[in-house]
Design a protein around this motif. Structure first.
Motif, PDB file in Angstrom:
ATOM      1  N   GLN A 125     -54.068  12.467 -32.818  1.00 31.88           N
ATOM      2  CA  GLN A 125     -54.034  13.237 -34.209  1.00 31.88           C
ATOM      3  C   GLN A 125     -53.266  14.191 -34.237  1.00 31.88           C
ATOM      4  O   GLN A 125     -52.300  14.569 -35.035  1.00 31.88           O
ATOM      5  CB  GLN A 125     -55.461  13.454 -34.516  1.00 31.88           C
TER       6      GLN A 125
ATOM      7  N   ILE B  26     -49.648  12.793 -34.513  1.00 29.76           N
ATOM      8  CA  ILE B  26     -49.368  12.410 -35.765  1.00 29.76           C
ATOM      9  C   ILE B  26     -49.098  13.384 -36.723  1.00 29.76           C
ATOM     10  O   ILE B  26     -48.012  13.542 -37.422  1.00 29.76           O
ATOM     11  CB  ILE B  26     -50.509  11.441 -36.470  1.00 29.76           C
ATOM     12  N   ARG B  27     -49.880  14.413 -36.699  1.00 29.80           N
ATOM     13  CA  ARG B  27     -49.571  15.791 -37.236  1.00 29.80           C
ATOM     14  C   ARG B  27     -48.284  16.412 -36.943  1.00 29.80           C
ATOM     15  O   ARG B  27     -47.522  16.913 -38.000  1.00 29.80           O
ATOM     16  CB  ARG B  27     -50.760  16.687 -37.078  1.00 29.80           C
ATOM     17  N   ARG B  28     -48.022  16.268 -35.800  1.00 27.67           N
ATOM     18  CA  ARG B  28     -46.656  16.891 -35.296  1.00 27.67           C
ATOM     19  C   ARG B  28     -45.534  16.070 -35.793  1.00 27.67           C
ATOM     20  O   ARG B  28     -44.592  16.696 -36.220  1.00 27.67           O
ATOM     21  CB  ARG B  28     -46.485  16.887 -33.713  1.00 27.67           C
ATOM     22  N   ASN B  29     -45.533  14.757 -36.116  1.00 25.22           N
ATOM     23  CA  ASN B  29     -44.631  14.127 -36.548  1.00 25.22           C
ATOM     24  C   ASN B  29     -44.656  14.288 -37.943  1.00 25.22           C
ATOM     25  O   ASN B  29     -43.483  14.137 -38.379  1.00 25.22           O
ATOM     26  CB  ASN B  29     -44.783  12.422 -36.058  1.00 25.22           C
ATOM     27  N   GLU B  30     -45.461  14.572 -38.670  1.00 23.31           N
ATOM     28  CA  GLU B  30     -45.423  14.772 -40.040  1.00 23.31           C
ATOM     29  C   GLU B  30     -44.869  16.098 -40.432  1.00 23.31           C
ATOM     30  O   GLU B  30     -44.008  16.184 -41.314  1.00 23.31           O
ATOM     31  CB  GLU B  30     -47.089  14.712 -40.641  1.00 23.31           C
ATOM     32  N   ILE B  31     -45.128  17.060 -39.465  1.00 26.18           N
ATOM     33  CA  ILE B  31     -44.505  18.562 -39.727  1.00 26.18           C
ATOM     34  C   ILE B  31     -43.072  18.296 -39.564  1.00 26.18           C
ATOM     35  O   ILE B  31     -42.161  18.965 -40.220  1.00 26.18           O
ATOM     36  CB  ILE B  31     -45.057  19.393 -38.763  1.00 26.18           C
ATOM     37  N   ASN B  32     -42.599  17.473 -38.548  1.00 18.41           N
ATOM     38  CA  ASN B  32     -41.209  17.376 -38.289  1.00 18.41           C
ATOM     39  C   ASN B  32     -40.571  16.532 -39.304  1.00 18.41           C
ATOM     40  O   ASN B  32     -39.115  17.055 -39.720  1.00 18.41           O
ATOM     41  CB  ASN B  32     -40.913  16.659 -36.797  1.00 18.41           C
ATOM     42  N   ALA B  33     -41.000  15.550 -40.003  1.00 19.26           N
ATOM     43  CA  ALA B  33     -40.545  14.835 -41.095  1.00 19.26           C
ATOM     44  C   ALA B  33     -40.435  15.809 -42.249  1.00 19.26           C
ATOM     45  O   ALA B  33     -39.268  15.828 -42.998  1.00 19.26           O
ATOM     46  CB  ALA B  33     -41.574  13.769 -41.343  1.00 19.26           C
ATOM     47  N   ILE B  34     -41.514  16.712 -42.534  1.00 23.68           N
ATOM     48  CA  ILE B  34     -41.194  17.683 -43.584  1.00 23.68           C
ATOM     49  C   ILE B  34     -40.213  18.649 -43.315  1.00 23.68           C
ATOM     50  O   ILE B  34     -39.255  18.926 -44.333  1.00 23.68           O
ATOM     51  CB  ILE B  34     -42.699  18.399 -43.803  1.00 23.68           C
TER      52      ILE B  34
ATOM     53  N   ARG C 230     -36.902  17.089 -44.157  1.00 21.03           N
ATOM     54  CA  ARG C 230     -36.648  16.872 -45.624  1.00 21.03           C
ATOM     55  C   ARG C 230     -36.360  18.293 -46.169  1.00 21.03           C
ATOM     56  O   ARG C 230     -35.422  18.555 -47.128  1.00 21.03           O
ATOM     57  CB  ARG C 230     -37.748  16.293 -46.308  1.00 21.03           C
TER      58      ARG C 230
END
Length: 127
Positions: free
Chosen positions: A3, A6-14, A17
């Motif tokens: 988890q 996954i959250r770290r990857n989401e933050i990096n993607a944000i 962008r």
């Protein structure tokens, strides 16, 4: 653990962008003074963040070295070796105390600059 990953990857993607969007916002602003202020704060933030990261890295190293020396002092049957390790641990602890004292203002500076940058970005969005 997955988890967190996954959250770290989401933050990096944000962040990926957001970076082009910030640059577009900066590049389309007609107020050159505001753009200069933005650039100045970005540079200050980068330097302050680098300082904070360097202090954090050095603190981590010193904590590890201090623990190792404390463990050596406890584990060795030789008094001279134990004393030397104890003294080294005390030296690391003193340096660590100094680093912690420097870290707090560095962290506060980064937080203040991040807030200032956010305020400038809000002003960039104003018509």
């Amino acid at each position: 653990m997955s988890q967190l990953y996954i959250r770290r990857n989401e933050i990096n993607a944000i962040r990926k962008r957001a970076s082009p969007a910030r640059m577009e916002l900066r590049n389309t602003c007609e107020d050159r003074e505001l753009v200069a202020e933005y650039d100045s704060v970005v540079d200050e933030l980068s330097a302050a963040d680098h300082t904070r990261a360097s202090l954090a890295e050095e603190m981590d190293k010193r904590e590890g070295w201090m623990r190792q020396d404390q463990e050596k002092a406890e584990a060795t049957p030789f008094k001279n070796e134990a004393n030397r390790s104890t003294e080294q641990a005390k030296t690391h602890e003193a340096i660590l105390t100094d680093l912690r004292a420097k870290f707090e203002p560095a962290d506060a500076a980064v937080n203040a600059l991040q807030e200032r940058l956010s305020e400038i970005e809000d002003r960039l969005l104003e018509p």
